[in-house]
Write an enzyme that holds these catalytic residues in place. Structure first.
Site, mmCIF file in Angstrom:
data_model
loop_
_atom_site.group_PDB
_atom_site.id
_atom_site.type_symbol
_atom_site.label_atom_id
_atom_site.label_comp_id
_atom_site.label_asym_id
_atom_site.label_seq_id
_atom_site.Cartn_x
_atom_site.Cartn_y
_atom_site.Cartn_z
ATOM 1 C CE LYS A 1 76.193 21.967 66.141
ATOM 2 N NZ LYS A 1 75.070 21.705 67.095
ATOM 3 C CG ASP B 1 72.729 26.857 67.340
ATOM 4 O OD1 ASP B 1 72.112 27.293 66.737
ATOM 5 O OD2 ASP B 1 72.534 25.704 68.049
ATOM 6 C CE LYS C 1 70.660 27.281 70.394
ATOM 7 N NZ LYS C 1 69.697 25.847 70.943
ATOM 8 C CG ASP D 1 76.294 24.456 68.695
ATOM 9 O OD1 ASP D 1 76.637 23.233 69.196
ATOM 10 O OD2 ASP D 1 75.545 24.744 67.786
ATOM 11 C CG ASP E 1 68.176 25.679 67.833
ATOM 12 O OD1 ASP E 1 69.120 25.881 67.539
ATOM 13 O OD2 ASP E 1 67.703 25.970 68.998
ATOM 14 C CD GLU F 1 72.738 24.473 64.550
ATOM 15 O OE1 GLU F 1 71.429 24.305 65.098
ATOM 16 O OE2 GLU F 1 73.769 24.149 65.550
ATOM 17 N NE ARG G 1 69.377 17.639 64.145
ATOM 18 C CZ ARG G 1 68.229 17.303 65.172
ATOM 19 N NH1 ARG G 1 67.048 16.916 64.662
ATOM 20 N NH2 ARG G 1 68.474 17.566 66.314
HETATM 21 N N1 BES Z 1 73.650 23.311 69.681
HETATM 22 C C1 BES Z 1 72.448 22.829 70.069
HETATM 23 C C2 BES Z 1 72.220 21.517 71.077
HETATM 24 C C3 BES Z 1 72.875 21.876 72.451
HETATM 25 C C4 BES Z 1 71.718 22.475 73.458
HETATM 26 C C5 BES Z 1 73.879 21.992 72.922
HETATM 27 C C6 BES Z 1 72.197 22.802 74.657
HETATM 28 C C7 BES Z 1 74.406 22.423 74.170
HETATM 29 C C8 BES Z 1 73.490 22.734 75.017
HETATM 30 C C9 BES Z 1 71.614 22.231 68.724
HETATM 31 O O1 BES Z 1 71.855 22.955 67.597
HETATM 32 C C10 BES Z 1 70.202 22.470 69.147
HETATM 33 O O2 BES Z 1 69.856 23.641 69.234
HETATM 34 N N2 BES Z 1 69.647 21.402 68.967
HETATM 35 C C11 BES Z 1 68.063 21.517 69.317
HETATM 36 C C12 BES Z 1 67.357 20.611 68.263
HETATM 37 C C13 BES Z 1 65.886 20.853 68.239
HETATM 38 C C14 BES Z 1 65.682 22.090 67.688
HETATM 39 C C15 BES Z 1 65.375 19.601 67.453
HETATM 40 C C16 BES Z 1 67.753 20.861 70.727
HETATM 41 O O3 BES Z 1 68.568 20.142 71.162
HETATM 42 O O4 BES Z 1 66.860 21.731 71.334
HETATM 43 ZN ZN ZN Z 2 73.814 23.817 67.420
HETATM 44 MN MN MN Z 3 70.772 24.715 67.245
#
Ligand code: BES
Ligand code: ZN
Ligand code: MN
Length: 488
Positions: A251, A256, A263, A274, A333, A335, A337
């Site tokens: 990834k 992000d 966010k 990210d 968010d 993104e 996956r």
């Molecule tokens: N890049 C983030 C995950 C992340 C969060 C990495 C904190 C490192 C620290 C990912 O793209 C994301 O935003 N995931 C969301 C998914 C949700 C929207 C279903 C999450 O984990 O909140």
């Molecule tokens: Zn992300």
């Molecule tokens: Mn994200």
């Protein structure tokens, strides 16, 4: 780290680095060491100036033969309890003490740690990663440089092998540390080409955003199209064996913001990391390529920036993946996956023996496992994981198997407008949902998914590096690939 193989212990009055076992007197080379201390080594121990408790650092001055010298010692505990990992930890910790004192020249009394040749690998590795300095733009920045000499002739091949592994990790760490206004898909491609093109058995191919759109990589394209800085899909093949390739998928979200599912301000900070999945895959490739290993590995990196723009994707959009699945975007968010779905489809075209993906994918995995364990998911049996878990234990990177089953698959399919949806907007079990989403693209190829959201950076300094990007899973996966058990 620089090395000087010419000079020896007695040449001058540089600092000396010694490992101290509780049972130091049994060391075959103890007499030589004691002679250096004019027969007083035990007095230093008795006075508590030098200590043998594991990882206990002491720095003092001592009269070594006729010169006053600086002595750095690190305790190693009982020699019967000493393992490769403990040696690495102790050695890395003492190097960090030298760095703190800005020592630029030191002698390593090798035998006080281990007389085994393999220890030279650990010296080379820790010499790079424990005193790693994060990429930065500080005005007065002067990189720390230490020149290490040895008390005897050492196995330079082992040393170099460890050093190459460490340099590859630092390469990946530097990419993760780079700010997102400097590192974006196109500029990362340039750095990849600079590093890998022209190397033996390596081919690189890059799809730009126009090609991605034309060829139907709808998930990666839709995520990347919300930015001025367009997405890229990078494939690096390293073919130095006739076996089916191991596929490594990364990834590579260079920033992000969350997109329209923006966010909050605190959650956005550190989202430059990210792209650490992609960076760490590059570190794995660099290790294997530089060491000219006889393996067949293909890396697929999905590079995009998740931003807000007129044509960025929005919650409620439906997009079509490269493999034909329609995807309802409920949360922009989620993104990672999405881009991984198309990247896994790309990896499959190489008919790999196993696919492994690496992604800072979910906050949920941090809630489940904390910041020192990587979450591992698979479409295979638990038995299949034995070898990769063994590799992780061997190198000391914690890895924990988490569940993913039909209930997660059902949740991923719970949409009326498309085949699957990218988030069910429920605050529970998010790491398993994300894994089940990616599994929609694996077509029953053996697949391991590493959620490194909690481990891509060290939360605090430790023997393997400072509070910065970690390069996590590079050592585990290189060991696993070299072990070759996926072909059994
Ligand atoms: N890049 C983030 C995950 C992340 C969060 C990495 C904190 C490192 C620290 C990912 O793209 C994301 O935003 N995931 C969301 C998914 C949700 C929207 C279903 C999450 O984990 O909140
Ligand atoms: Zn992300
Ligand atoms: Mn994200």
């Amino acid at each position: 780290m620089k090395y000087n193989f010419e000079s020896n212990l007695n040449d001058n009055n540089k600092a000396i680095v010694i490992g101290v076992k509780e049972d130091f007197e049994n060391d075959s080379n103890f007499e030589e060491l004691d002679a250096l201390f004019n027969g007083n080594f035990k007095s230093y121990i008795d006075a508590g100036v030098i200590q043998s408790k594991f990882k206990k650092i002491e720095s003092s001055s001592a009269v070594l033969q006729t010169n006053v010298r600086k002595v750095y010692t690190v305790g190693l505990g009982k020699s019967e309890d000493l393992t490769q990992l403990k040696l690495q930890e102790a050695f890395g910790t003492v190097l960090q003490a030298l760095k703190k004192d800005k020592v630029t020249d030191a002698y390593l009394y090798v035998d006080s740690f281990s007389s085994d040749d393999d220890f030279l690998y650990d010296v080379g590795l820790m010499g790079e990663i424990s005193v790693y300095e994060p990429f930065n733009y500080k005005k007065d920045f002067k990189p720390y440089e230490l020149t290490l000499s040895f008390n005897k002739e050492v196995n330079e091949d082992k040393l170099k092998e460890g050093q190459q592994a460490g340099e590859a990790m630092n390469f990946s760490r530097n990419l993760s540390e780079m700010p997102p206004n400097v590192l974006y898909p196109e500029s990362l491609v340039e750095l990849i080409e600079k590093e890998f093109s022209g190397k033996d058995n390596v081919t690189i191919s890059v799809k730009d955003d126009k090609t991605l759109k034309e060829e139907g990589y709808g998930l990666l394209h839709s995520v990347g199209d919300g930015s001025e800085r367009k997405p890229r899909l990078v494939t690096i093949e390293y073919k130095n064996s006739d076996k089916a390739p191991v596929a490594l998928v990364g990834k590579g979200i260079t920033y992000d913001s969350g997109g329209y599912s923006l966010k909050p301000r605190t959650g956005m900070v550190s989202m430059k990391y990210d792209m650490s999945g992609a960076a760490n895959v590059l570190g794995m490739m660099k290790t294997l390529v530089d060491q000219k290993r006889a393996v067949n590995v293909v890396a697929v990196l999905a590079l995009a920036e998740n931003m807000v723009k007129g044509n960025a994707n929005r919650p409620d959009d439906v997009v079509i993946a490269k493999n034909g699945l329609s995807v309802e975007i409920t949360n922009t968010d989620a993104e990672g996956r999405l881009v991984l779905g198309d990247a896994v489809t790309e990896a499959i075209t190489h008919k790999p023996v196993v696919i492994m993906d690496f992604a800072t994918l979910t906050g949920a995995v941090i809630g489940a496992l904390g910041e020192s364990r990587t979450g591992l998911f698979t479409n295979q049996s638990r038995q299949y994981l034995e070898d990769v878990l063994k590799s992780s234990e061997k190198v000391g990177e914690k890895l924990w198997h988490l569940p993913m089953d039909e209930s997660d698959e059902a949740a991923v399919k719970d949409t009326q407008v498309a085949d699957i949806l990218n988030s069910n907007l429920r605050p529970y079990g998010g790491a398993s949902f994300a894994a089940a989403f990616i599994n929609q693209f694996t077509e029953d190829y053996p697949w391991l998914h590493f959620d490194i959201a909690g481990t891509s950076q060290f939360a605090k300094q430790n023997a393997y590096g400072p509070k910065a990007a970690s390069g996590v899973m590079i050592r585990t996966v290189v060991d696993y690939i070299l072990d070759g058990s996926m072909y059994d």
